[in-house]
Enzyme design. Structure first.
Site, mmCIF file in Angstrom:
data_model
loop_
_atom_site.group_PDB
_atom_site.id
_atom_site.type_symbol
_atom_site.label_atom_id
_atom_site.label_comp_id
_atom_site.label_asym_id
_atom_site.label_seq_id
_atom_site.Cartn_x
_atom_site.Cartn_y
_atom_site.Cartn_z
ATOM 1 N N GLY A 275 0.847 -1.189 0.000
ATOM 2 C CA GLY A 275 0.000 0.000 0.000
ATOM 3 C C GLY A 275 0.877 1.232 0.000
ATOM 4 N N CYS A 343 -8.653 21.184 19.715
ATOM 5 C CA CYS A 343 -8.481 21.359 21.162
ATOM 6 C C CYS A 343 -7.921 20.108 21.817
ATOM 7 C CB CYS A 343 -9.816 21.726 21.784
ATOM 8 S SG CYS A 343 -10.498 23.168 20.991
HETATM 9 N N1 LLP Z 1 -1.701 -6.392 3.878
HETATM 10 C C1 LLP Z 1 -2.226 -6.447 5.116
HETATM 11 C C2 LLP Z 1 -2.826 -7.687 5.594
HETATM 12 C C3 LLP Z 1 -2.192 -5.292 5.924
HETATM 13 O O1 LLP Z 1 -2.696 -5.344 7.157
HETATM 14 C C4 LLP Z 1 -1.598 -4.097 5.439
HETATM 15 C C5 LLP Z 1 -1.559 -2.891 6.252
HETATM 16 C C6 LLP Z 1 -1.083 -4.110 4.132
HETATM 17 C C7 LLP Z 1 -1.138 -5.274 3.382
HETATM 18 C C8 LLP Z 1 -0.447 -2.902 3.509
HETATM 19 O O2 LLP Z 1 0.644 -2.470 4.235
HETATM 20 P P1 LLP Z 1 1.626 -1.340 3.629
HETATM 21 O O3 LLP Z 1 2.271 -1.927 2.405
HETATM 22 O O4 LLP Z 1 0.811 -0.163 3.312
HETATM 23 O O5 LLP Z 1 2.575 -1.120 4.737
HETATM 24 N N2 LLP Z 1 -2.104 3.379 9.324
HETATM 25 C C9 LLP Z 1 -0.739 2.924 9.485
HETATM 26 C C10 LLP Z 1 -0.445 1.709 8.652
HETATM 27 C C11 LLP Z 1 -1.391 0.556 8.925
HETATM 28 C C12 LLP Z 1 -1.155 -0.626 8.054
HETATM 29 C C13 LLP Z 1 -2.198 -1.660 8.243
HETATM 30 N N3 LLP Z 1 -2.060 -2.816 7.421
HETATM 31 C C14 LLP Z 1 0.219 4.069 9.190
HETATM 32 O O6 LLP Z 1 -0.243 5.161 8.871
HETATM 33 O O7 LLP Z 1 1.430 3.921 9.293
#
Ligand code: LLP
Length: 420
Positions: A275, A343
């Site tokens: 992602g 706030c």
């Molecule tokens: N696959 C699974 C099963 C996941 O849980 C996630 C992300 C991805 C793929 C994609 O991960 P990436 O390639 O984007 O690292 N909100 C947090 C990140 C949460 C990720 C949750 N799962 C942040 O802003 O750092």
């Protein structure tokens, strides 16, 4: 980062000055570079295609229909974690047979919708979930293809809130339990266990944990095959990090080399679920300085973007570079906290950051906000959702308009018995 350039001393996204966008859509606003997303996708595909590894974009990182559509056009499938994301991926034209459904708590309705759509695979995270999916599939007279999400007990060395592959995390089943899970799946009609999946966390900068993980996945995949299970798919997760401090960050070629080394000699269908790596560095959050408040110990630069727009700094101690859009060559005027108007003391975008002297009305840009920015925003303090803009060369389009306060109010319903 490709996609963001200095033109006449001001930051532009491709050929469009950020100041132009700010003038026309206001601030705060998310701005993405289509060119940067294309470049990232192609770099990832160049590393993975030779190994036949499918890319399932983790829609959660940025689920705007325009972004999913752009990635679909480049060849991406999708990794979804809710009925909403499934609907978004389908609406953007991702073929159902290129969609995988992950997540630790899928509801029956979500399972039913995914079965109706005919998705490729469910990544299942527990025995109770397997039983429920089997029931739902049977009630529809169909069979669900299932990958078991295993927890390899590997430390991804990332922030505690985004690490997922340690034994104490809620995700997956301990990898040693995979044979028992496959045995149970074999007894159930309505499900066919065809794969393993693994995802150890997000914003992973050191590739070594991937190696440790894939060593374990390889071993288990071979064990299961030796036991006679028809294992075909290995989903190798997402998590590849980006250089939020302006550093290079990990390279997909490095990840590909590890996959090749550990799994390249086996005839599994391989997939990854990135992602952040695809969209994170391709977006910025544009904000305007409301005022500068010189406290006794600190300079507080109060801007019109806040934790409701970008929660990463306060939720994960996330670091995002913040820079003036115009006149970027000015010398730093010491440290500042860049904060929003909400706030809460947790409402900050950056703390103790060197920043030039900035004045009310100036534009600042928060870098690397393309992933987990807009998607995690809320309307706290009755702040409408910020708009999103996609730039491609000379052209740009508002891909989500700014929400109006009226629209926000209109979502609520005052009972008749309270009104009047
Ligand atoms: N696959 C699974 C099963 C996941 O849980 C996630 C992300 C991805 C793929 C994609 O991960 P990436 O390639 O984007 O690292 N909100 C947090 C990140 C949460 C990720 C949750 N799962 C942040 O802003 O750092």
């Amino acid at each position: 980062m490709q996609g963001f350039e200095i033109r006449d001393g001001a930051l532009a996204v491709e050929n469009v000055p950020l100041a132009t966008i700010a003038e026309q859509v206001g601030t705060p606003a998310y701005v993405y570079s289509a060119g940067a997303i294309r470049t990232r996708y192609r770099a990832l595909a160049a590393a993975l295609d030779p190994l036949g590894i499918a890319i399932h974009y983790a829609v959660k990182a940025n689920s705007n229909q325009a972004i999913i559509t752009l990635l679909r056009g480049l060849g991406a499938g999708a990794d979804v974690v809710s009925g909403g994301e499934l609907a978004r991926a389908l609406a953007a034209g991702i073929p159902a047979d290129r969609i995988v459904f992950a997540g630790v708590g899928k509801t029956r309705d979500e399972m039913a919708a995914a079965l109706d759509a005919g998705i490729h695979l469910f990544n299942i995270e527990s025995e109770p979930e397997l039983e429920t999916l089997a029931e739902v599939a049977r009630s529809k007279g169909t069979t669900a293809r299932v990958g078991l999400r295993v927890n390899p007990n590997v430390d991804a060395k990332t922030h505690a809130k985004i690490t997922t592959g340690k034994a104490e995390n809620k995700f997956g089943v301990p990898i040693e339990r995979a044979p028992a899970f496959f045995a149970r799946a074999g007894e159930l009609s309505g499900v066919e266990a065809v794969g393993l999946s693994v995802h150890i966390g997000s914003q992973i900068l050191d590739l070594e944990p991937y190696r440790q993980t894939y060593v374990r996945v390889r071993e288990m995949a071979l064990t299961l095959r030796a036991q006679g299970y028809g294992l075909r798919n290995l989903d190798l997760g997402g998590g590849l990090g980006i250089g939020y401090r302006g550093e290079e960050g990990p390279d997909p070629q490095g990840l590909a080399a590890i996959i090749k080394e550990q799994l390249g000699d086996l005839d599994f269908e391989l997939a990854v679920e990135p992602g952040r790596w695809l969209v994170g560095a391709a977006g910025v959050l544009l904000a305007r300085v409301i005022l500068v408040k010189q406290g006794e110990t600190k300079r507080h630069v109060v801007v019109d973007a806040a934790m409701n727009d970008l929660i990463r700094p306060t939720l994960y101690e996330g670091f995002h570079r913040i820079e003036p859009v115009v006149g970027r060559d000015r010398a730093d005027a010491g440290m500042a906290d860049i904060v929003g108007p909400i706030c809460e003391s947790g409402d900050y975008l950056a703390k103790d950051r060197p920043l030039p002297a900035v004045a009310a009305g100036e534009l600042l840009v928060v870098r690397d906000a393309g992933a987990y920015g807009a998607v995690m925003s809320s309307t706290y303090n009755a702040r409408p959702l910020a708009p999103e803009v996609l730039v491609d060369g000379d052209r740009w389009t508002v891909i989500r308009p700014r929400q109006s306060v009226d629209a926000l109010i209109a979502l609520d319903k005052v009972p008749d018995w309270l009104a009047g």
